[in-house]
Design an enzyme around this catalytic site. Structure first.
Site, PDB file in Angstrom:
ATOM      1  N   SER A 111      52.217  30.312  44.291  1.00  0.00           N
ATOM      2  CA  SER A 111      52.857  31.441  43.631  1.00  0.00           C
ATOM      3  C   SER A 111      53.161  31.485  42.192  1.00  0.00           C
ATOM      4  O   SER A 111      54.063  30.799  41.457  1.00  0.00           O
ATOM      5  CB  SER A 111      54.485  31.277  43.872  1.00  0.00           C
ATOM      6  OG  SER A 111      54.412  31.139  45.519  1.00  0.00           O
ATOM      7  N   LEU A 112      52.342  32.343  41.393  1.00  0.00           N
ATOM      8  CA  LEU A 112      52.832  32.899  40.063  1.00  0.00           C
ATOM      9  C   LEU A 112      53.770  33.754  39.963  1.00  0.00           C
ATOM     10  O   LEU A 112      54.447  33.067  38.973  1.00  0.00           O
ATOM     11  CB  LEU A 112      51.150  33.497  39.678  1.00  0.00           C
ATOM     12  CG  LEU A 112      51.147  33.716  38.481  1.00  0.00           C
ATOM     13  CD1 LEU A 112      51.088  32.178  37.437  1.00  0.00           C
ATOM     14  CD2 LEU A 112      49.682  34.216  38.078  1.00  0.00           C
ATOM     15  N   HIS A 113      54.025  34.628  40.528  1.00  0.00           N
ATOM     16  CA  HIS A 113      55.193  36.135  40.468  1.00  0.00           C
ATOM     17  C   HIS A 113      55.792  36.728  38.862  1.00  0.00           C
ATOM     18  O   HIS A 113      56.199  36.916  38.874  1.00  0.00           O
ATOM     19  CB  HIS A 113      56.732  34.873  40.268  1.00  0.00           C
ATOM     20  CG  HIS A 113      56.479  34.030  41.956  1.00  0.00           C
ATOM     21  ND1 HIS A 113      55.946  34.940  43.025  1.00  0.00           N
ATOM     22  CD2 HIS A 113      57.121  32.616  42.769  1.00  0.00           C
ATOM     23  CE1 HIS A 113      56.018  34.530  44.047  1.00  0.00           C
ATOM     24  NE2 HIS A 113      57.076  33.590  43.671  1.00  0.00           N
TER      25      HIS A 113
ATOM     26  N   SER B  46      50.579  27.033  50.574  1.00  0.00           N
ATOM     27  CA  SER B  46      51.185  28.366  49.276  1.00  0.00           C
ATOM     28  C   SER B  46      51.765  26.718  48.279  1.00  0.00           C
ATOM     29  O   SER B  46      52.830  26.396  48.537  1.00  0.00           O
ATOM     30  CB  SER B  46      51.989  29.659  49.966  1.00  0.00           C
ATOM     31  OG  SER B  46      52.991  29.985  48.648  1.00  0.00           O
TER      32      SER B  46
ATOM     33  N   CYS C 139      64.623  22.398  49.097  1.00  0.00           N
ATOM     34  CA  CYS C 139      63.536  22.632  48.647  1.00  0.00           C
ATOM     35  C   CYS C 139      64.061  22.273  46.888  1.00  0.00           C
ATOM     36  O   CYS C 139      65.488  23.023  46.714  1.00  0.00           O
ATOM     37  CB  CYS C 139      62.722  24.058  48.061  1.00  0.00           C
ATOM     38  SG  CYS C 139      61.562  24.150  47.179  1.00  0.00           S
TER      39      CYS C 139
ATOM     40  N   ASN D 190      62.180  40.265  48.347  1.00  0.00           N
ATOM     41  CA  ASN D 190      63.173  40.936  49.261  1.00  0.00           C
ATOM     42  C   ASN D 190      64.531  41.032  49.374  1.00  0.00           C
ATOM     43  O   ASN D 190      64.964  39.427  49.038  1.00  0.00           O
ATOM     44  CB  ASN D 190      62.804  40.350  50.544  1.00  0.00           C
ATOM     45  CG  ASN D 190      63.138  40.751  51.487  1.00  0.00           C
ATOM     46  OD1 ASN D 190      64.025  41.596  52.444  1.00  0.00           O
ATOM     47  ND2 ASN D 190      63.208  39.676  53.012  1.00  0.00           N
TER      48      ASN D 190
ATOM     49  N   CYS E  63      61.964  32.718  53.739  1.00  0.00           N
ATOM     50  CA  CYS E  63      62.650  31.641  54.620  1.00  0.00           C
ATOM     51  C   CYS E  63      63.645  31.714  54.304  1.00  0.00           C
ATOM     52  O   CYS E  63      64.106  32.276  52.612  1.00  0.00           O
ATOM     53  CB  CYS E  63      61.127  31.821  54.440  1.00  0.00           C
ATOM     54  SG  CYS E  63      60.282  31.216  55.283  1.00  0.00           S
TER      55      CYS E  63
ATOM     56  N   GLY F  94      60.042  25.139  52.011  1.00  0.00           N
ATOM     57  CA  GLY F  94      60.087  23.797  51.198  1.00  0.00           C
ATOM     58  C   GLY F  94      58.393  24.097  50.609  1.00  0.00           C
ATOM     59  O   GLY F  94      57.585  25.454  49.947  1.00  0.00           O
ATOM     60  N   GLU F  95      58.782  22.814  49.330  1.00  0.00           N
ATOM     61  CA  GLU F  95      56.971  22.810  49.096  1.00  0.00           C
ATOM     62  C   GLU F  95      56.529  22.092  48.800  1.00  0.00           C
ATOM     63  O   GLU F  95      56.761  20.502  49.006  1.00  0.00           O
ATOM     64  CB  GLU F  95      57.601  22.481  47.402  1.00  0.00           C
ATOM     65  CG  GLU F  95      56.883  22.332  46.135  1.00  0.00           C
ATOM     66  CD  GLU F  95      55.621  23.316  46.219  1.00  0.00           C
ATOM     67  OE1 GLU F  95      55.705  24.062  46.129  1.00  0.00           O
ATOM     68  OE2 GLU F  95      54.283  23.151  46.659  1.00  0.00           O
TER      69      GLU F  95
ATOM     70  N   GLU G 253      63.265  26.471  59.505  1.00  0.00           N
ATOM     71  CA  GLU G 253      62.847  28.295  59.629  1.00  0.00           C
ATOM     72  C   GLU G 253      60.861  28.026  60.189  1.00  0.00           C
ATOM     73  O   GLU G 253      60.342  27.432  59.035  1.00  0.00           O
ATOM     74  CB  GLU G 253      63.064  29.195  59.785  1.00  0.00           C
ATOM     75  CG  GLU G 253      65.122  29.564  59.368  1.00  0.00           C
ATOM     76  CD  GLU G 253      64.954  30.437  58.551  1.00  0.00           C
ATOM     77  OE1 GLU G 253      66.294  30.687  58.220  1.00  0.00           O
ATOM     78  OE2 GLU G 253      64.211  31.358  57.264  1.00  0.00           O
TER      79      GLU G 253
END
Ligand code: SAH
Ligand code: SF4
Length: 360
Positions: A229-231, A206, A124, A305, A348, A174-175, A91
């Site tokens: 992307s810490l999160h 990212s 991924c 999400n 995604c 993907g990474e 996508e």
């Protein structure tokens, strides 16, 4: 086997054409056909000699992706499902960042602003607990041509004028740092002035935080923007969300980020996926502030999400606003990612999942 024409930077294409005794300007002409006129048939490239058109046709492929599904969100964002030549799907999203504004006579005073969210891999390897893409495992890397063609096809499908500035984010499936070589080549190809002319400063990679690869990317000095992307702010939670954190913990990621060259007017973006009752408290906000001390940083809060089977919940917006207000009061730039395209399965991987369910 034919080669993908989007796999070439301008210089590489010049070399290819030189080898068949063509002058250097032919590569520029070809680039203009591909990237400013979105021409997907060599035989219609009128200003190229017929014999060259035939040679190109026999040597290169020009349509490597097919749009097999598209969903439009209420906010005007569009999600595309592409099929590759080897029958796989992935996508991309065209995100509408700003609506068109007209005056009372219908004259356009401000045009739409678009960002293309690209995939760099099918599936991924990183396996984040909250991510839909991770569910299907890893299939394969996308070639640089397949990354670049996403932009060409999306611009064509939306009749976006070639001179219209768009931004790129590598935040699809993907990474990107696990496919670094192809992503770097795509960044360079997208930036070609005779082509799409998207400066690396308008392209953002990212990453989930592969520390040594952040350092390696920095050494390439591409001028590309970086998003991390810490999160989470403590290693226990981050390792649950992103298993790779056991190898490259928060401190090693922050250390790598400090070595990354940042343009003076730019900042490194830290993405923070806010999950209800998990990382949405003010104590976490305080720790985040401390972690980012001394880094030219901005924070982007992303509302989790939910998707079928996920163990996490969407946070309360009031709580997310409190989190953001705290950071802003302390002088950190902080935005809440609007739920662009939420009604079209924005995270995604979800559209692909739907298609796979349908066909299985
Ligand atoms: N692999 C890279 C880039 C693509 S991930 C990375 O992890 O940074 C795509 C983006 O979608 C990331 O910012 C991730 O945080 C976000 N994302 C994944 N699953 C999500 C979900 N369920 N809800 C909201 N955002 C999600
Ligand atoms: Fe991969 Fe990014 Fe999804 Fe993690 S969030 S599994 S790194 S695509």
């Amino acid at each position: 086997m034919k080669k993908n024409i989007y796999d070439y930077t301008l210089q590489a294409l010049q070399k290819e054409l030189e080898a068949i005794h063509q002058p250097a300007f032919r590569a520029k002409q070809l680039y203009q056909w591909l990237y400013t006129r979105y021409q997907d048939s060599f035989s219609d490239m009128a200003n190229l000699p017929k014999s060259l058109r035939e040679t190109l046709q026999n040597t290169y492929t020009i349509k490597n992706l097919e749009i097999i599904r598209m969903e439009t969100s209420k906010d005007g964002s569009k999600k595309y499902l592409f099929k590759t030549n080897d029958g796989l799907s992935f996508e991309s999203v065209l995100i509408k960042m700003r609506d068109k504004k007209c005056d009372t006579n219908g004259q356009i005073i401000e045009s739409e602003k678009w960002t293309c969210c690209l995939s760099s891999q099918i599936g991924c390897k990183v396996g984040c607990a909250f991510c839909y893409t991770a569910k299907g495992g890893f299939v394969r890397n996308l070639s640089s041509g397949e990354i670049v063609e996403q932009v060409v096809q999306i611009k064509k499908d939306n009749a976006i004028a070639p001179e219209k500035r768009i931004n790129i984010v590598y935040m699809g499936m993907g990474e990107p740092l696990n496919n670094m070589q192809n992503v770097i080549q795509a960044i360079k190809t997208l930036a070609e002035l005779d082509g799409l002319s998207i400066s690396p400063r308008r392209q953002t990679i990212s990453t989930s935080g592969i520390a040594p690869k952040i350092i390696e990317l920095g050494k390439h000095n591409l001028g590309v923007q970086l998003a991390i992307s810490l999160h989470a702010v403590d290693n226990e939670l981050r390792s649950k969300l992103i298993p790779m954190n056991k190898a490259y913990n928060i401190q090693s990621v922050i250390k790598a980020v400090r070595s990354f060259p940042v343009d003076e007017r730019k900042k490194i973006m830290f993405e923070y996926l806010v999950i209800k009752d998990t990382n949405d408290d003010l104590a976490s906000a305080k720790k985040l502030l401390k972690l980012l001390d001394g880094i030219r940083a901005k924070v982007n809060l992303i509302l989790f999400n939910p998707h079928e089977g996920s163990a996490f919940e969407r946070p309360d917006i009031a709580q997310v606003k409190k989190f953001a207000d705290f950071l802003i009061r302390k002088g950190l730039l902080c935005t809440i990612r609007e739920s662009k395209g939420i009604d079209i399965s924005a995270a995604c991987g979800q559209l692909r999942e739907k298609e796979l369910e349908k066909t299985s």
